[in-house]
Write a protein that holds these residues in place. Structure first.
Motif, PDB file in Angstrom:
ATOM      1  N   ALA A   7       0.689  -1.390  -0.063  1.00  0.00           N
ATOM      2  CA  ALA A   7       0.012  -0.043   0.042  1.00  0.00           C
ATOM      3  C   ALA A   7       1.074   1.188   0.057  1.00  0.00           C
ATOM      4  O   ALA A   7       0.558   2.315  -0.578  1.00  0.00           O
ATOM      5  CB  ALA A   7      -0.981  -0.020   1.278  1.00  0.00           C
ATOM      6  N   ILE A   8       2.190   1.112   0.880  1.00  0.00           N
ATOM      7  CA  ILE A   8       2.829   2.383   0.751  1.00  0.00           C
ATOM      8  C   ILE A   8       3.454   2.327  -0.545  1.00  0.00           C
ATOM      9  O   ILE A   8       3.703   3.659  -1.061  1.00  0.00           O
ATOM     10  CB  ILE A   8       3.873   2.169   1.927  1.00  0.00           C
ATOM     11  N   ALA A   9       3.925   1.407  -1.079  1.00  0.00           N
ATOM     12  CA  ALA A   9       4.693   1.548  -2.396  1.00  0.00           C
ATOM     13  C   ALA A   9       3.874   1.947  -3.615  1.00  0.00           C
ATOM     14  O   ALA A   9       4.388   2.970  -4.415  1.00  0.00           O
ATOM     15  CB  ALA A   9       5.062   0.128  -2.630  1.00  0.00           C
ATOM     16  N   ARG A  12       3.165   5.891  -3.090  1.00  0.00           N
ATOM     17  CA  ARG A  12       4.129   6.505  -2.250  1.00  0.00           C
ATOM     18  C   ARG A  12       4.272   8.163  -2.508  1.00  0.00           C
ATOM     19  O   ARG A  12       4.745   8.871  -1.721  1.00  0.00           O
ATOM     20  CB  ARG A  12       5.674   5.850  -2.805  1.00  0.00           C
ATOM     21  N   TRP A  13       4.136   8.439  -3.932  1.00  0.00           N
ATOM     22  CA  TRP A  13       4.074  10.118  -4.185  1.00  0.00           C
ATOM     23  C   TRP A  13       3.230  10.766  -3.628  1.00  0.00           C
ATOM     24  O   TRP A  13       3.637  12.118  -3.066  1.00  0.00           O
ATOM     25  CB  TRP A  13       4.187  10.064  -5.905  1.00  0.00           C
ATOM     26  N   CYS A  19       2.901  13.552   3.627  1.00  0.00           N
ATOM     27  CA  CYS A  19       3.563  13.903   4.698  1.00  0.00           C
ATOM     28  C   CYS A  19       4.189  15.142   4.917  1.00  0.00           C
ATOM     29  O   CYS A  19       4.514  15.784   5.989  1.00  0.00           O
ATOM     30  CB  CYS A  19       4.723  12.650   4.842  1.00  0.00           C
ATOM     31  N   LEU A  20       4.935  15.425   3.733  1.00  0.00           N
ATOM     32  CA  LEU A  20       5.824  16.670   3.775  1.00  0.00           C
ATOM     33  C   LEU A  20       4.700  17.826   4.139  1.00  0.00           C
ATOM     34  O   LEU A  20       4.971  18.815   4.916  1.00  0.00           O
ATOM     35  CB  LEU A  20       6.219  16.878   2.566  1.00  0.00           C
ATOM     36  N   LEU A  21       3.656  18.010   3.506  1.00  0.00           N
ATOM     37  CA  LEU A  21       2.527  19.116   3.851  1.00  0.00           C
ATOM     38  C   LEU A  21       2.003  18.986   5.312  1.00  0.00           C
ATOM     39  O   LEU A  21       1.792  19.985   6.035  1.00  0.00           O
ATOM     40  CB  LEU A  21       1.459  18.890   2.960  1.00  0.00           C
ATOM     41  N   VAL A  22       1.945  17.638   5.687  1.00  0.00           N
ATOM     42  CA  VAL A  22       1.323  17.586   7.458  1.00  0.00           C
ATOM     43  C   VAL A  22       2.224  17.992   8.260  1.00  0.00           C
ATOM     44  O   VAL A  22       2.087  18.866   9.372  1.00  0.00           O
ATOM     45  CB  VAL A  22       0.813  16.114   7.631  1.00  0.00           C
TER      46      VAL A  22
END
Length: 507
Positions: A7-9, A12-13, A19-22
């Motif tokens: 699911a992560i793979a 991923r984008w 993640c960066l925005l949070v």
């Protein structure tokens, strides 16, 4: 199969951007008390209007940035979560729709809904955990600039608390997995009871069935309460520890302010950060429970996707009808396995299984799946026109899920009408008339012959059955034993000359 890693793979984008925005949102949130404290010390305390405007403007930009970051990140992550949940449902559905698969209906229901959601929630948990770590780190560094002891309380105390809480994760995972498994059994039992309600009433087994469901339901309740109690205790412990940590920071800051070690603005910053830290502390404390739940659901999904087919169907069909031929097959062994050999997914081949599947909707929606040309002829050929005529709404009559309110014969006739209306080049039927009376069975046999095998027809029809009425309208009958042809001829010739055929068919 690692469902969570996959699911992560495949997200991923969007996950990385989210993640960066949070993280940016949480960092800005942590900076808000810092900016407010600086505004008090550098603008309010000095009485400088220009500095006040500057710091208030900076605070406004900070709020704008954190709002945009949150909204954009949440949109990306919710899209990833919804797509992953949908993808998991499609995979589970594709697996259980394999005619060789063996899955309890209740298990499929909970795995394709609750478990698919819980596993995909990992895409929401990861950014929240990262955001909480960023918020805690920024807050701890901010406190270090004011007072090193205050900062160390956060930077050292947080990992210690998390390590301690992590010890409860395996127990949560086990109890959540047990809850989901037992809930699946309860749903499966309920589905079986509803589906078989008429036969149960016929044999007077309602009380036994009711007792069985009551037992499974109570087991599910016990498992649910146990899992909820474990998660509740864990959540209570994490909230208590997080609150005590934040209160300790606030009390220590108050002491420093009273002793003159920090200014009024710094006190406001510390109190603001202490209050703010409750949210990331709570998220980090709850993280082991989140991950445990996602892992338990992912394991259940993986069990379904890893399951080997119950029946291997490798090989080619042993017999096929010629163009325009209606072929009867009497399979002395494993007729179900034989029928599955023809189900190769080709658009020219349609396999209508013995157990008809109907869904909630109208009769029309169950029969007409694409074009409706020739619907009246199809209804007559399958004797489904009697089913339509039995209801005032006709084709628009609403039927319940799986056609539970219809008799077995009515379900078979509607399913047969649906197969006939599709007009496949090769139609494979497996005992399509076992639940209808003899008169209707003869009418259906003649109807199939007249509809699909008019002069000049190139359609092929293969009927796996031991019904004399159906075999009587075939052009040729093949008798199979262990996949090998042991006899062939017309229904009449085999009935006259083959004792084994008479024993199987003319009993």
């Amino acid at each position: 199969m690692n469902i969570l890693r996959r699911a992560i793979a495949r997200n991923r984008w969007r996950l990385l951007a989210g993640c960066l925005l949070v993280a940016l949102h949480q960092a800005c949130e942590a900076l808000v008390p810092v900016v407010i404290g600086e505004t008090v010390d550098l603008a309010v305390a000095t009485g400088s209007f220009l500095r006040l405007v500057t710091w208030v403007g900076l605070l406004g930009l900070l709020f704008l940035l954190l709002t945009v970051a949150y909204r954009t990140g949440a949109r990306l992550l919710m899209r990833a979560l919804a797509d992953e949940s949908h993808a998991l449902r499609l995979e589970v559905a594709a697996k259980v729709l394999d005619p060789r698969a063996e899955n309890r209906t209740g298990d499929v229901l909970t795995i394709s809904t609750t478990d698919a959601d819980h596993a995909s929630y990992l895409l929401d948990y990861i950014p929240r955990i990262i955001g909480a770590l960023v918020a805690t780190t920024v807050s701890g560094l901010g406190l270090c600039l004011i007072s090193v002891p205050l900062g160390l309380v956060v930077l050292v105390g947080t990992p210690v608390v998390l390590i301690g809480l992590q010890r409860a994760a395996p127990r949560i995972a086990r109890r959540v997995a047990t809850r989901q498994e037992v809930a699946g059994r309860a749903s499966s039992t309920a589905t079986d009871l509803v589906t078989g309600l008429r036969p149960l009433r016929g044999i007077g087994a309602q009380e036994a069935a009711d007792a069985r469901y009551r037992e499974v339901s109570r087991e599910a309740l016990r498992a649910t309460l146990l899992a909820a109690r474990t998660q509740g205790l864990f959540q209570a412990a994490s909230i208590t520890v997080s609150t005590l940590l934040a209160c300790g920071i606030a009390i220590l800051a108050g002491w420093f302010a009273l002793t003159g070690r920090i200014s009024a603005g710094e006190l406001i910053t510390v109190i603001g950060l202490a209050a703010f830290l409750g949210e990331p502390f709570g998220a980090l404390s709850a993280a082991p429970g989140w991950i445990a739940t996602a892992r338990a659901s992912a394991d259940r999904i993986a069990d379904v996707l890893r399951a080997s087919p119950a029946v291997e169907t490798a090989g080619d069909p042993p017999v096929l009808p010629a163009s325009g031929e209606i072929l009867g097959v009497v399979a002395e062994t494993d007729p179900v396995g034989l029928v599955q050999l023809y189900d190769d997914g080709s658009p020219d081949v349609l396999v209508a299984p013995h157990d008809p599947e109907l869904f909630s909707g109208t009769i029309r929606e169950n029969v007409v799946l694409s074009a409706s040309d020739g619907l009246d002829d199809v209804l007559r050929a399958s004797a489904a026109d009697d089913v339509v005529a039995a209801h005032p709404d006709g084709l628009d009559h609403t039927i319940s899920e799986r056609g539970a309110a219809l008799s077995g014969g009515q379900r078979q006739r509607l399913a047969l009408a649906r197969a006939l209306l599709a007009r496949p080049r090769l139609l494979v039927l497996h005992d399509p008339t076992t639940a209808v009376d003899a008169v209707t069975e003869h009418a259906i046999a003649r109807g199939i012959r007249d509809l699909r095998h008019r002069p000049g027809s190139t359609f092929g029809t293969l009927i796996v059955t031991t019904s004399p009425a159906l075999l009587a309208v075939t052009d040729r009958v093949v008798v199979l034993r262990d996949g090998e042809v042991v006899a062939t001829g017309t229904h009449a010739s085999l009935g006259a000359a083959d004792p084994g055929y008479r024993a199987a068919v003319l009993r």
